[in-house]
Design a protein around this motif. Structure first.
Motif, PDB file in Angstrom:
ATOM      1  N   LEU A  54     107.388 135.895 139.364  1.00 44.37           N
ATOM      2  CA  LEU A  54     108.488 137.190 138.059  1.00 44.37           C
ATOM      3  C   LEU A  54     106.309 136.486 137.646  1.00 44.37           C
ATOM      4  N   ALA A  73     119.303 134.144 128.730  1.00 47.27           N
ATOM      5  CA  ALA A  73     119.550 134.321 129.842  1.00 47.27           C
ATOM      6  C   ALA A  73     119.516 133.390 131.491  1.00 47.27           C
ATOM      7  N   CYS A  74     118.195 132.625 130.699  1.00 50.40           N
ATOM      8  CA  CYS A  74     118.064 131.629 131.195  1.00 50.40           C
ATOM      9  C   CYS A  74     118.542 130.174 131.494  1.00 50.40           C
ATOM     10  N   ALA A  78     113.709 126.939 132.142  1.00 47.04           N
ATOM     11  CA  ALA A  78     112.499 127.559 132.302  1.00 47.04           C
ATOM     12  C   ALA A  78     111.382 128.165 131.812  1.00 47.04           C
ATOM     13  N   ILE A  79     112.506 128.421 130.485  1.00 49.20           N
ATOM     14  CA  ILE A  79     112.395 129.301 129.524  1.00 49.20           C
ATOM     15  C   ILE A  79     112.026 128.492 127.834  1.00 49.20           C
ATOM     16  N   ILE A  89     106.683 130.312 130.715  1.00 51.81           N
ATOM     17  CA  ILE A  89     107.838 129.408 131.510  1.00 51.81           C
ATOM     18  C   ILE A  89     107.344 128.026 132.088  1.00 51.81           C
ATOM     19  N   CYS A  94     111.813 127.205 136.813  1.00 49.50           N
ATOM     20  CA  CYS A  94     111.916 128.661 137.433  1.00 49.50           C
ATOM     21  C   CYS A  94     112.879 128.189 138.970  1.00 49.50           C
ATOM     22  N   ASP A  96     113.759 131.729 139.912  1.00 49.77           N
ATOM     23  CA  ASP A  96     113.284 133.020 140.909  1.00 49.77           C
ATOM     24  C   ASP A  96     114.298 133.312 140.763  1.00 49.77           C
ATOM     25  N   CYS A  97     116.083 133.995 139.858  1.00 50.19           N
ATOM     26  CA  CYS A  97     116.141 134.323 140.066  1.00 50.19           C
ATOM     27  C   CYS A  97     116.444 135.381 139.458  1.00 50.19           C
ATOM     28  N   TYR A  99     116.666 136.635 136.232  1.00 45.32           N
ATOM     29  CA  TYR A  99     117.698 137.360 135.551  1.00 45.32           C
ATOM     30  C   TYR A  99     117.329 137.449 134.259  1.00 45.32           C
ATOM     31  N   CYS A 100     115.588 137.152 133.524  1.00 46.93           N
ATOM     32  CA  CYS A 100     115.603 137.326 132.522  1.00 46.93           C
ATOM     33  C   CYS A 100     115.127 138.659 132.875  1.00 46.93           C
TER      34      CYS A 100
HETATM   35  S1  SF4 Z   1     113.742 134.296 136.795  1.00 45.81           S
HETATM   36 FE1  SF4 Z   1     115.673 132.697 136.383  1.00 45.81          FE
HETATM   37  S2  SF4 Z   1     115.127 130.745 136.587  1.00 45.81           S
HETATM   38 FE2  SF4 Z   1     113.200 131.925 137.087  1.00 45.81          FE
HETATM   39  S3  SF4 Z   1     112.707 132.254 134.570  1.00 45.81           S
HETATM   40 FE3  SF4 Z   1     113.451 133.748 134.727  1.00 45.81          FE
HETATM   41  S4  SF4 Z   1     115.760 133.328 134.361  1.00 45.81           S
HETATM   42 FE4  SF4 Z   1     114.477 131.617 134.419  1.00 45.81          FE
END
Ligand code: SF4
Ligand code: SF4
Length: 305
Positions: A54, A73-74, A78-79, A89, A94, A96-97, A99-100
């Motif tokens: 990321l 989204a997180c 983590a944010i 961040i 985190c 690693d999804c 979604y952000c």
């Molecule tokens: S990758 Fe997923 S867990 Fe990591 S900061 Fe973005 S939304 Fe959050």
């Protein structure tokens, strides 16, 4: 290589077109993730982890007050908002999804690394085939260390050969010899980093001993006498930037029949990328002093005779 190698997949973090610095002619550079070294001066810090990473560029962020979509989204917490209305961040939290990244309308959040098949990579490479035939160029694998993902790298080279695309690969050679051997079978040009002949300096600067890369270069030269091999030395302040360092490297290369040698000056272009992935830039303000490259080039030229 079996007919099924086109479906082999790996993690690629960049495909850079129209390069004229990494092998003959106009080339497409394919950067593979993962590395077996951890050089303090690494110009692709986003390559070192084999997984997608990321990245956050605060200069592109609209601001939490105006947007804030990544916070929603997180779901891992983590944010958070930083003190300047942008985001922070917590990489420990985190998951690693990504979604952000999907939620960010400003492309302030991005990912270094995506899984691609051999077929997909070669499709992108072949889009520039007209430049290769006119200039003598082709595809160059880079990284990271391309042979970290050795099965993917070899499959890419084999498929490029099958499509009559000229092949080159950059490597630091810190891998089992069998991986190099498998790649060289499909290579036209090998670009090989020789960073330091001093074992202690090499270990301190790269995290690994220099015995394996040096021995691998000797073995590759013997095993592939017809292969074009270009040794390259990145000149790094405080690591290998003395005439004695460069002479020792030039001496070593000189012993290898038909291997050319080039010095590459250190630069700080990678500094912002360290920030994007949440890392400190380890080299600080270090720089090569004026006129040094000319002196080192002269020292290397004396060895070459
Ligand atoms: S990758 Fe997923 S867990 Fe990591 S900061 Fe973005 S939304 Fe959050
Ligand atoms: S979604 Fe993107 S632009 Fe919006 S606050 Fe997050 S990083 Fe900034």
């Amino acid at each position: 290589m079996s007919a099924g190698h086109k479906s082999v997949a790996g993690v690629v973090f960049n495909i850079q077109k129209y390069s004229v610095h990494d092998g003959p002619g106009i080339r497409t550079l394919v950067f593979l993730k993962g590395c077996t070294l951890a050089c303090r001066w690494c110009s692709n810090p986003e390559s070192i982890s084999p997984k997608p990473v990321l990245a956050y560029n605060p200069a592109k962020c609209i601001g939490v007050g105006e947007c804030g979509r990544c916070l929603e989204a997180c779901t891992y917490g983590a944010i958070t908002q930083d003190g300047e209305g942008r985001i922070a961040i917590n990489r420990e939290l985190c998951a690693d999804c990504m979604y952000c990244v999907k939620a960010c309308p400003a492309v302030a959040l991005t990912v270094y690394g995506q899984t691609m098949s051999v077929e997909e990579v070669l499709g992108a490479v072949e889009a520039d085939a007209v430049f290769y035939s006119r200039s003598g160029g082709g595809m160059t694998l880079s990284g990271g260390e391309p042979l970290y993902q050795h099965e993917f790298a070899v499959a890419l080279l084999a498929e490029a050969r099958r499509r009559r695309v000229s092949t080159a690969m950059e490597t630091a050679g810190n891998v089992p010899f069998e991986r190099l051997e498998a790649a060289c079978t499909h290579l036209d040009v090998l670009l090989y980093d020789v960073k330091s002949l001093d074992p202690a300096k090499h270990k301190a600067g790269t995290g690994a001993a220099n015995a394996l890369p040096l021995e691998n270069l000797r073995r590759v030269r013997k095993a592939f006498p017809g292969l074009t091999i270009m040794a390259r030395t990145p000149v790094i302040p405080g690591f290998n930037d003395t005439e004695a360092d460069i002479r020792a490297i030039a001496d070593f290369v000189q012993e290898l029949p038909g291997v050319s040698h080039e010095l590459l000056p250190y630069h700080r272009l990678a500094k912002p990328k360290y920030g994007y992935i949440g890392r400190e830039f380890p080299m600080g303000e270090a720089a090569l002093e004026d006129g040094l490259m000319a002196r080192l080039e002269a020292a290397a030229a004396l060895v070459r005779g």
